[in-house]
Write a protein that holds these residues in place. Sequence first.
Motif, PDB file in Angstrom:
ATOM      1  N   ARG A  38      -0.947   4.638  -8.098  1.00  0.00           N
ATOM      2  CA  ARG A  38      -1.117   5.637  -6.865  1.00  0.00           C
ATOM      3  C   ARG A  38      -0.398   6.817  -7.234  1.00  0.00           C
ATOM      4  O   ARG A  38      -0.903   7.896  -6.870  1.00  0.00           O
ATOM      5  CB  ARG A  38      -0.529   4.890  -5.664  1.00  0.00           C
ATOM      6  N   CYS A  52       1.084  -1.000  -9.052  1.00  0.00           N
ATOM      7  CA  CYS A  52       0.676  -0.492  -7.895  1.00  0.00           C
ATOM      8  C   CYS A  52       1.095   0.826  -7.598  1.00  0.00           C
ATOM      9  O   CYS A  52       0.583   2.036  -7.502  1.00  0.00           O
ATOM     10  CB  CYS A  52       0.917  -1.373  -6.864  1.00  0.00           C
ATOM     11  N   TYR A  53       2.578   1.214  -7.716  1.00  0.00           N
ATOM     12  CA  TYR A  53       3.154   2.417  -7.789  1.00  0.00           C
ATOM     13  C   TYR A  53       2.531   3.348  -8.680  1.00  0.00           C
ATOM     14  O   TYR A  53       2.446   4.557  -8.536  1.00  0.00           O
ATOM     15  CB  TYR A  53       4.740   2.441  -7.913  1.00  0.00           C
ATOM     16  N   CYS A  86       2.360  -5.043   3.611  1.00  0.00           N
ATOM     17  CA  CYS A  86       2.307  -3.716   2.611  1.00  0.00           C
ATOM     18  C   CYS A  86       0.872  -3.291   2.395  1.00  0.00           C
ATOM     19  O   CYS A  86       0.603  -2.246   2.504  1.00  0.00           O
ATOM     20  CB  CYS A  86       3.214  -4.057   1.401  1.00  0.00           C
ATOM     21  N   GLY A  87       0.179  -4.162   1.869  1.00  0.00           N
ATOM     22  CA  GLY A  87      -1.187  -3.580   1.664  1.00  0.00           C
ATOM     23  C   GLY A  87      -2.006  -4.815   0.780  1.00  0.00           C
ATOM     24  O   GLY A  87      -3.057  -5.088   0.928  1.00  0.00           O
ATOM     25  N   CYS A  88      -1.583  -5.135  -0.478  1.00  0.00           N
ATOM     26  CA  CYS A  88      -2.363  -6.086  -1.121  1.00  0.00           C
ATOM     27  C   CYS A  88      -2.389  -7.395  -0.363  1.00  0.00           C
ATOM     28  O   CYS A  88      -1.543  -7.865   0.177  1.00  0.00           O
ATOM     29  CB  CYS A  88      -1.758  -6.146  -2.642  1.00  0.00           C
ATOM     30  N   PHE A 127      -7.945  -3.638  -9.146  1.00  0.00           N
ATOM     31  CA  PHE A 127      -6.543  -3.816  -8.880  1.00  0.00           C
ATOM     32  C   PHE A 127      -5.996  -5.317  -9.355  1.00  0.00           C
ATOM     33  O   PHE A 127      -4.973  -5.351  -9.755  1.00  0.00           O
ATOM     34  CB  PHE A 127      -6.641  -3.661  -7.401  1.00  0.00           C
ATOM     35  N   ARG A 145       3.693  -6.804  -9.612  1.00  0.00           N
ATOM     36  CA  ARG A 145       2.603  -6.214  -9.369  1.00  0.00           C
ATOM     37  C   ARG A 145       2.845  -4.604  -8.764  1.00  0.00           C
ATOM     38  O   ARG A 145       2.023  -3.747  -8.820  1.00  0.00           O
ATOM     39  CB  ARG A 145       1.611  -6.805  -8.512  1.00  0.00           C
ATOM     40  N   CYS A 146       4.069  -4.477  -8.152  1.00  0.00           N
ATOM     41  CA  CYS A 146       4.478  -3.094  -7.506  1.00  0.00           C
ATOM     42  C   CYS A 146       4.437  -2.074  -8.356  1.00  0.00           C
ATOM     43  O   CYS A 146       4.231  -0.926  -8.418  1.00  0.00           O
ATOM     44  CB  CYS A 146       5.573  -3.295  -6.522  1.00  0.00           C
ATOM     45  N   SER A 163       0.829  -9.472  -0.638  1.00  0.00           N
ATOM     46  CA  SER A 163       1.808  -8.804   0.410  1.00  0.00           C
ATOM     47  C   SER A 163       1.408  -9.673   1.705  1.00  0.00           C
ATOM     48  O   SER A 163       2.202 -10.171   2.601  1.00  0.00           O
ATOM     49  CB  SER A 163       1.850  -7.592   0.571  1.00  0.00           C
ATOM     50  N   ASN A 203      -5.230  -0.491  -3.307  1.00  0.00           N
ATOM     51  CA  ASN A 203      -4.595  -1.709  -3.061  1.00  0.00           C
ATOM     52  C   ASN A 203      -4.363  -2.202  -1.620  1.00  0.00           C
ATOM     53  O   ASN A 203      -3.541  -3.132  -1.554  1.00  0.00           O
ATOM     54  CB  ASN A 203      -3.097  -1.098  -3.294  1.00  0.00           C
ATOM     55  N   GLN A 260      10.305  -0.172   0.372  1.00  0.00           N
ATOM     56  CA  GLN A 260       9.795  -0.046  -1.037  1.00  0.00           C
ATOM     57  C   GLN A 260      11.029   0.269  -2.046  1.00  0.00           C
ATOM     58  O   GLN A 260      12.145   0.611  -1.418  1.00  0.00           O
ATOM     59  CB  GLN A 260       8.851   1.284  -1.138  1.00  0.00           C
TER      60      GLN A 260
HETATM   61  S1  SF4 Z   1       3.363  -5.420  -2.406  1.00  0.00           S
HETATM   62 FE1  SF4 Z   1       2.770  -3.248  -1.679  1.00  0.00          FE
HETATM   63  S2  SF4 Z   1       3.378  -1.998  -3.322  1.00  0.00           S
HETATM   64 FE2  SF4 Z   1       3.488  -4.149  -3.821  1.00  0.00          FE
HETATM   65  S3  SF4 Z   1       1.645  -4.386  -4.864  1.00  0.00           S
HETATM   66 FE3  SF4 Z   1       1.146  -4.957  -3.043  1.00  0.00          FE
HETATM   67  S4  SF4 Z   1       0.482  -3.108  -1.906  1.00  0.00           S
HETATM   68 FE4  SF4 Z   1       1.305  -2.528  -3.918  1.00  0.00          FE
END
Ligand code: SF4
Length: 176
Positions: free
Chosen positions: A90, A86-87, A163-165, A71, A82-83, A168, A35, A116
Amino acid sequence: MKVLLHICCANCAIYPIKNMREEGLEVMGFFYRHNIHPYTECLKRQQALEAYAEQIKLKVIYQEGYDLEGFIQNVVFRESERCNYCYHDRLRSTALLARRGKFDYFSSTLLYSKQQKHELVRSMGESIGKSVGVPFLYRDYRKGWKEGIECSKQIGLYRQQYCGCIYSEKERYYKP
Ligand code: SF4
């Protein structure tokens, strides 16, 4: 008691690890990579964690591969939700690894972040824990938010800006 801790980044891991060790738990980390986009950003976060883990003598399992395509395929057409995926992925990956490694618990640094959806992480973790057969260790690590940030600045850890993706990243920087 042994706990496998899903680690999203070194910064978010500081307080939970300190707290778990104070509780007498033996912690091992698990760094999930799919992610975190793009790949160069994923490497930066991983390298920061490697350096920090060495400093605090933490063993970490680094996820192999980098399934960015998987992903994206799992969240496409429902990007606003999407979170959830993703949660779930993980936490489930961590729980399965914890079961294989005979850990007593699994947990996540997502419980530290004020950014989060804390209650969702908690309920998902608990339900995955029940289905996989390894209890989810729940603590509200948000109380150490300030302490974690101060420590990370003090030791000069790399601090990411989103955050990561890739979605975001757009939310962080694209201001129409
Ligand atoms: S915003 Fe953060 S928690 Fe949400 S999908 Fe993207 S990486 Fe994952």
